[in-house]
Design a protein around this motif. Structure first.
Motif, mmCIF file in Angstrom:
data_model
loop_
_atom_site.group_PDB
_atom_site.id
_atom_site.type_symbol
_atom_site.label_atom_id
_atom_site.label_comp_id
_atom_site.label_asym_id
_atom_site.label_seq_id
_atom_site.Cartn_x
_atom_site.Cartn_y
_atom_site.Cartn_z
ATOM 1 N N ARG A 237 44.253 44.855 47.855
ATOM 2 C CA ARG A 237 45.421 43.909 48.402
ATOM 3 C C ARG A 237 45.195 43.812 49.983
ATOM 4 N NH1 ARG A 237 50.642 46.397 45.133
ATOM 5 N NH2 ARG A 237 50.685 44.714 43.362
ATOM 6 N N GLU A 238 44.675 44.833 50.490
ATOM 7 C CA GLU A 238 44.308 44.591 51.967
ATOM 8 C C GLU A 238 43.043 43.818 52.171
ATOM 9 O OE1 GLU A 238 41.461 47.260 54.960
ATOM 10 O OE2 GLU A 238 42.788 48.288 53.600
ATOM 11 N N LYS A 239 41.983 43.479 51.371
ATOM 12 C CA LYS A 239 40.979 42.751 51.252
ATOM 13 C C LYS A 239 41.318 41.464 50.721
ATOM 14 C CE LYS A 239 37.521 45.981 52.456
ATOM 15 N NZ LYS A 239 37.165 45.200 53.734
ATOM 16 N N SER A 240 42.266 41.169 49.946
ATOM 17 C CA SER A 240 42.487 39.867 49.147
ATOM 18 C C SER A 240 41.625 39.672 47.877
ATOM 19 C CB SER A 240 42.875 38.731 50.026
ATOM 20 O OG SER A 240 43.994 38.875 50.935
ATOM 21 N N VAL A 241 41.256 40.609 47.357
ATOM 22 C CA VAL A 241 40.077 40.828 46.289
ATOM 23 C C VAL A 241 40.814 40.870 44.789
ATOM 24 C CG1 VAL A 241 38.082 41.807 45.371
ATOM 25 C CG2 VAL A 241 38.391 41.644 47.730
ATOM 26 N N PHE A 242 40.585 40.024 44.160
ATOM 27 C CA PHE A 242 41.051 39.984 42.667
ATOM 28 C C PHE A 242 40.744 41.389 41.954
ATOM 29 C CE2 PHE A 242 40.536 39.733 37.956
ATOM 30 C CZ PHE A 242 41.755 38.995 37.718
ATOM 31 N N LEU A 243 41.737 41.898 41.147
ATOM 32 C CA LEU A 243 41.651 43.244 40.551
ATOM 33 C C LEU A 243 42.638 43.435 39.427
ATOM 34 C CD1 LEU A 243 40.567 46.290 40.512
ATOM 35 C CD2 LEU A 243 42.784 46.932 41.980
ATOM 36 N N ALA A 244 42.131 43.618 38.418
ATOM 37 C CA ALA A 244 43.120 43.802 36.987
ATOM 38 C C ALA A 244 42.592 45.032 36.384
ATOM 39 C CB ALA A 244 42.914 42.642 36.322
ATOM 40 N N LEU B 157 44.081 33.416 42.507
ATOM 41 C CA LEU B 157 44.729 34.514 42.403
ATOM 42 C C LEU B 157 44.337 35.833 42.696
ATOM 43 C CD1 LEU B 157 47.168 33.688 39.247
ATOM 44 C CD2 LEU B 157 47.350 33.265 41.654
ATOM 45 N N THR B 158 44.855 36.866 43.211
ATOM 46 C CA THR B 158 44.355 38.305 43.192
ATOM 47 C C THR B 158 44.578 39.321 42.243
ATOM 48 O OG1 THR B 158 46.005 38.857 44.793
ATOM 49 C CG2 THR B 158 43.960 37.893 45.691
ATOM 50 N N GLU B 159 45.599 39.052 41.418
ATOM 51 C CA GLU B 159 45.860 39.780 40.036
ATOM 52 C C GLU B 159 46.223 38.691 39.172
ATOM 53 O OE1 GLU B 159 49.637 42.032 40.462
ATOM 54 O OE2 GLU B 159 49.146 41.843 42.620
ATOM 55 N N CYS C 138 41.162 36.685 33.480
ATOM 56 C CA CYS C 138 40.443 36.806 34.675
ATOM 57 C C CYS C 138 39.966 35.455 35.087
ATOM 58 C CB CYS C 138 39.392 37.685 34.474
ATOM 59 S SG CYS C 138 39.958 39.427 34.547
ATOM 60 N N ARG C 139 39.259 34.728 34.308
ATOM 61 C CA ARG C 139 38.776 33.413 34.484
ATOM 62 C C ARG C 139 39.559 32.379 35.193
ATOM 63 N NH1 ARG C 139 37.620 29.046 30.624
ATOM 64 N NH2 ARG C 139 36.126 27.613 31.462
ATOM 65 N N GLN C 140 40.886 32.402 34.551
ATOM 66 C CA GLN C 140 41.836 31.526 34.942
ATOM 67 C C GLN C 140 42.606 31.967 36.151
ATOM 68 O OE1 GLN C 140 42.663 28.432 33.233
ATOM 69 N NE2 GLN C 140 43.453 28.036 35.192
ATOM 70 N N ALA C 141 42.651 33.385 36.359
ATOM 71 C CA ALA C 141 43.293 33.488 37.565
ATOM 72 C C ALA C 141 42.433 33.437 38.857
ATOM 73 C CB ALA C 141 43.592 35.305 37.620
ATOM 74 N N LEU C 142 41.032 33.604 38.660
ATOM 75 C CA LEU C 142 40.048 33.260 39.694
ATOM 76 C C LEU C 142 40.051 31.665 39.970
ATOM 77 C CD1 LEU C 142 37.326 36.061 38.685
ATOM 78 C CD2 LEU C 142 38.685 36.039 40.784
ATOM 79 N N GLY D 153 34.022 42.901 48.156
ATOM 80 C CA GLY D 153 34.566 41.627 47.877
ATOM 81 C C GLY D 153 34.253 41.255 46.604
ATOM 82 N N LYS D 154 34.038 42.002 45.881
ATOM 83 C CA LYS D 154 33.899 41.823 44.130
ATOM 84 C C LYS D 154 35.116 41.789 43.295
ATOM 85 C CE LYS D 154 29.291 40.420 43.524
ATOM 86 N NZ LYS D 154 28.889 39.363 43.179
ATOM 87 N N PRO D 155 35.511 40.661 42.858
ATOM 88 C CA PRO D 155 36.657 40.947 41.771
ATOM 89 C C PRO D 155 36.251 41.876 40.857
ATOM 90 C CG PRO D 155 36.135 38.612 42.454
ATOM 91 C CD PRO D 155 34.849 39.321 43.163
ATOM 92 N N SER D 156 37.206 42.444 40.158
ATOM 93 C CA SER D 156 36.985 43.552 39.393
ATOM 94 C C SER D 156 38.001 43.478 38.189
ATOM 95 C CB SER D 156 36.979 44.991 39.900
ATOM 96 O OG SER D 156 36.001 44.884 40.899
#
Length: 329
Positions: A115-122, A295-297, A287-291, A91-94
């Motif tokens: 997307r399955e786990k709704s975790v931020f990724l970029a 958002l997840t992306e 990334c900071r703003q998206a989190l 569950g770690k944003p990456s």
């Protein structure tokens, strides 16, 4: 939503991790609180040099650190897949360095899991996040160069026999290391449908592409030419040419200057980007703003765009006969 400080954990201790550490140390609202290496000795040395509070002798330990808000994967792209999958499972944003993965198959698996786990990724393709991008888009939208018809992007560095360029197991070659910038330059200013693609490359004795030339034809009549090389010093310009003038970017790898020309290549204006720390700060701030926004992306580099570019690079490599061990897994 309130935007709090982003606490980043860096995975890897190479030169790109150093650049991230410099950036995080110098930007308000960002901090590096941990580094993970394959050995504790390397991790501790890196942490001491860059004033990082915590060092781990494994990537898993960093991923498990509850104080880390964002995992930054700064290893060679051949080693992105397993560590990113592990981070997402926890569950770690990456934020993952370019090239995103070794190939499209790995990229699709990682994006599907996020997307399955709704975790931020970029993807950390830093040029996508820099302030020159909206500037160029606005100039094009205003019609400053008329109707765009041709985009040229070139990037070349004389890199010798570096293992990350020469070895298939490290996903070597110019395309994933340098050509990815040219492809992104084209697509972030002209995201239309590609209806034709031609290319050539010169390969090393180890089968990796050292120099390549790529042409895209779009369904609206736009043509893009991209060159990248790991064995020569390139001029590294990006040029967007229209019916009434052109925009010339001094360096597609980290743009600092934009020049506007009119008919007959008449110089009109020069614009410079704001002073930066390294240029990496913009991707971390995004990334900071998206989190903060839940958002997840990030809209600066949508995951579908990352997948599209990975698929393009697969198609190019397979045409050239450039293959990595991961392609056969």
């Amino acid at each position: 939503m309130e935007t709090k400080e982003l606490r980043v954990g860096i995975i890897g201790t190479g030169w790109i991790a150093e650049k991230a550490a410099i950036t995080l140390n110098g930007q308000e609202g960002l901090s590096c609180i941990a580094v993970g290496s394959r050995t504790l000795e390397k991790g501790e040395a890196f942490a001491k040099e860059w004033n990082i509070p915590k060092a781990y002798g494994s990537y898993s330990e960093l991923i498990a650190d509850e104080d880390v808000d964002l995992v930054y994967v700064g290893t060679p792209h051949s080693h992105h897949f397993d560590v990113t999958m592990e981070a997402l499972q926890h569950g770690k944003p990456s934020l993952v360095e370019k090239a995103f993965m070794a190939n499209y198959r790995q990229s699709k698996a990682v994006v599907d899991l996020a997307r399955e786990k709704s975790v931020f990724l970029a993807e950390a393709i830093w040029t996508r996040y820099q302030p020159i991008v909206p500037l160029i888009r606005s100039l094009m939208a205003e019609g400053r160069i008329g109707t765009p018809r041709l985009i040229t992007a070139t990037l070349g560095y004389s890199m010798g026999n570096k293992p990350r360029i020469m070895r298939p197991d490290l996903c070597g070659g110019a395309l994933l290391d340098l050509g990815v910038y040219g492809i992104n330059f084209v697509r972030m200013f002209w995201p239309g449908n590609i209806v034709g693609m031609e290319s050539q490359c010169v390969k090393s004795d180890t089968g990796m592409d050292l120099t390549n030339a790529i042409s895209f034809v779009f369904d609206d009549g736009m043509l893009a030419n991209i060159q990248s090389s790991a064995c020569c010093v390139g001029h590294n310009e990006g040029i967007i040419a229209g019916t009434e003038g052109s925009l010339v970017v001094d360096n597609i790898n980290n743009p600092q200057t934009l020049r506007i020309y009119g008919p007959d290549r008449r110089f009109i204006e020069e614009m410079r980007v704001p002073k930066q720390i390294t240029g990496y700060e913009y991707q971390f701030l995004a990334c900071r703003q998206a989190l903060a926004d839940g958002l997840t992306e990030t809209p600066f580099m949508p995951l579908d765009e990352t997948l599209a570019i990975m698929k393009l690079m697969d198609d190019l490599r397979f045409k050239w006969g450039v293959r990595y061990p991961m392609d056969d897994e």
